[in-house]
Scaffold this motif. Structure first.
Motif, PDB file in Angstrom:
ATOM      1  N   PHE A 102       0.963  -1.273  -0.258  1.00 57.31           N
ATOM      2  CA  PHE A 102       0.023  -0.054   0.095  1.00 57.31           C
ATOM      3  C   PHE A 102       0.938   1.103  -0.233  1.00 57.31           C
ATOM      4  CE2 PHE A 102      -3.451  -2.542   2.510  1.00 57.31           C
ATOM      5  CZ  PHE A 102      -4.206  -2.843   1.098  1.00 57.31           C
ATOM      6  N   ALA A 103       2.013   1.059   0.279  1.00 62.79           N
ATOM      7  CA  ALA A 103       3.147   2.266   0.442  1.00 62.79           C
ATOM      8  C   ALA A 103       2.595   3.651   1.133  1.00 62.79           C
ATOM      9  CB  ALA A 103       3.584   2.604  -1.155  1.00 62.79           C
ATOM     10  N   ASP A 104       1.822   3.272   2.025  1.00 63.05           N
ATOM     11  CA  ASP A 104       1.065   4.474   2.803  1.00 63.05           C
ATOM     12  C   ASP A 104       2.219   4.811   4.129  1.00 63.05           C
ATOM     13  OD1 ASP A 104      -0.393   6.237   4.593  1.00 63.05           O
ATOM     14  OD2 ASP A 104      -2.283   4.955   3.608  1.00 63.05           O
ATOM     15  N   THR A 105       2.710   6.154   4.205  1.00 64.04           N
ATOM     16  CA  THR A 105       3.773   6.584   4.992  1.00 64.04           C
ATOM     17  C   THR A 105       2.987   6.712   6.484  1.00 64.04           C
ATOM     18  OG1 THR A 105       2.954   8.810   4.552  1.00 64.04           O
ATOM     19  CG2 THR A 105       5.039   7.817   3.434  1.00 64.04           C
ATOM     20  N   ASP A 106       1.688   6.850   6.407  1.00 65.89           N
ATOM     21  CA  ASP A 106       0.983   6.586   7.912  1.00 65.89           C
ATOM     22  C   ASP A 106       1.290   5.070   8.561  1.00 65.89           C
ATOM     23  OD1 ASP A 106       0.101   9.234   7.468  1.00 65.89           O
ATOM     24  OD2 ASP A 106      -1.768   8.481   6.828  1.00 65.89           O
ATOM     25  N   LEU A 107       1.470   4.133   7.739  1.00 64.20           N
ATOM     26  CA  LEU A 107       1.647   3.011   8.365  1.00 64.20           C
ATOM     27  C   LEU A 107       3.052   2.640   8.798  1.00 64.20           C
ATOM     28  CD1 LEU A 107      -0.070   0.774   5.407  1.00 64.20           C
ATOM     29  CD2 LEU A 107      -0.931   1.472   7.843  1.00 64.20           C
ATOM     30  N   VAL A 108       3.878   3.518   8.787  1.00 65.36           N
ATOM     31  CA  VAL A 108       5.390   3.107   9.115  1.00 65.36           C
ATOM     32  C   VAL A 108       5.364   3.025  10.625  1.00 65.36           C
ATOM     33  CG1 VAL A 108       7.621   4.220   9.354  1.00 65.36           C
ATOM     34  CG2 VAL A 108       6.494   4.299   7.246  1.00 65.36           C
ATOM     35  N   PRO A 109       4.522   3.761  11.586  1.00 64.68           N
ATOM     36  CA  PRO A 109       4.755   3.326  12.885  1.00 64.68           C
ATOM     37  C   PRO A 109       4.287   1.991  13.513  1.00 64.68           C
ATOM     38  CG  PRO A 109       4.021   5.641  12.682  1.00 64.68           C
ATOM     39  CD  PRO A 109       3.983   5.130  11.011  1.00 64.68           C
TER      40      PRO A 109
END
Length: 195
Positions: free
Chosen positions: A169-176
């Motif tokens: 999904f390459a969603d930066t919000d998912l990094v944490p």
């Protein structure tokens, strides 16, 4: 009055060129043709599965091309095709879903993130990634996928598939959340989160 059954019989045996003559007649008959098309899916195939990009739905078969021609009207008939027991049929249904994809199809595509077939999982993640980032459907898919990735009660294989999908999904919000998974007691989950 159009005889849907007769047109469908012609369509299931048609070449791509001949199908293009039949499909406008089916579409003109209206949504009454959709249940018969879904039942006949996939019909006689024009192509084989590919290990590369997902093939275009309209190139699968005459039946698939007709479903694509109906566009969003076919959504409710394509969704159940994604849950068929045969992996090839799910693959071809996913190709059709890609052509008519809207947020309404997201709940039917989401289970394919955990399919036994690696290519289906990959293509499902790529398709879901195209959802508008502000869409509630995308948020719901991300939330469900994250929940599966985190849950120690979920089968390990499904957790790993969920982590793979989150990466796709390459969603930066998912990094944490992915960083949190590095602390998971299961080493395989840690490795997947690192990848």
């Amino acid at each position: 009055d159009v005889d849907v059954a007769s047109l469908l019989a012609q369509l299931t045996a048609a070449s791509p060129e001949h199908a293009d003559e039949i499909i406008p007649l089916l579409v003109a008959s209206g949504p009454d043709a959709l249940p018969a098309l879904a039942q006949a899916f996939p019909g006689r195939l024009w192509t084989l599965r590919s290990a590369g990009p997902l093939i275009r739905g309209r190139d699968v078969s005459g039946v698939a091309r007709a479903l694509c021609a109906f566009g969003a009207m076919a959504t409710g008939f394509v969704a159940p095709l994604l849950a068929r027991p045969d992996g090839d049929e799910r693959y071809f249904a996913l190709a059709v879903a890609k052509e008519i994809f809207t947020h309404e199809l997201a709940p039917a595509v989401e289970p394919l993130l955990y399919d036994n077939d690696r290519e289906i999982r990959r293509h499902a993640a790529e398709l879901l990634r195209t959802l508008d980032p502000a869409s509630p459907a995308r948020r719901e898919v991300l939330d469900h996928t994250l929940l599966r990735a985190r849950s120690e009660r979920t089968a390990l294989e499904h957790r790993l598939h969920a982590i793979s999908a989150l990466g796709a999904f390459a969603d930066t919000d998912l990094v944490p959340s992915l960083i949190e998974l590095l602390e998971d007691p299961e080493p395989t989950v840690q490795g997947a989160a690192m990848a």
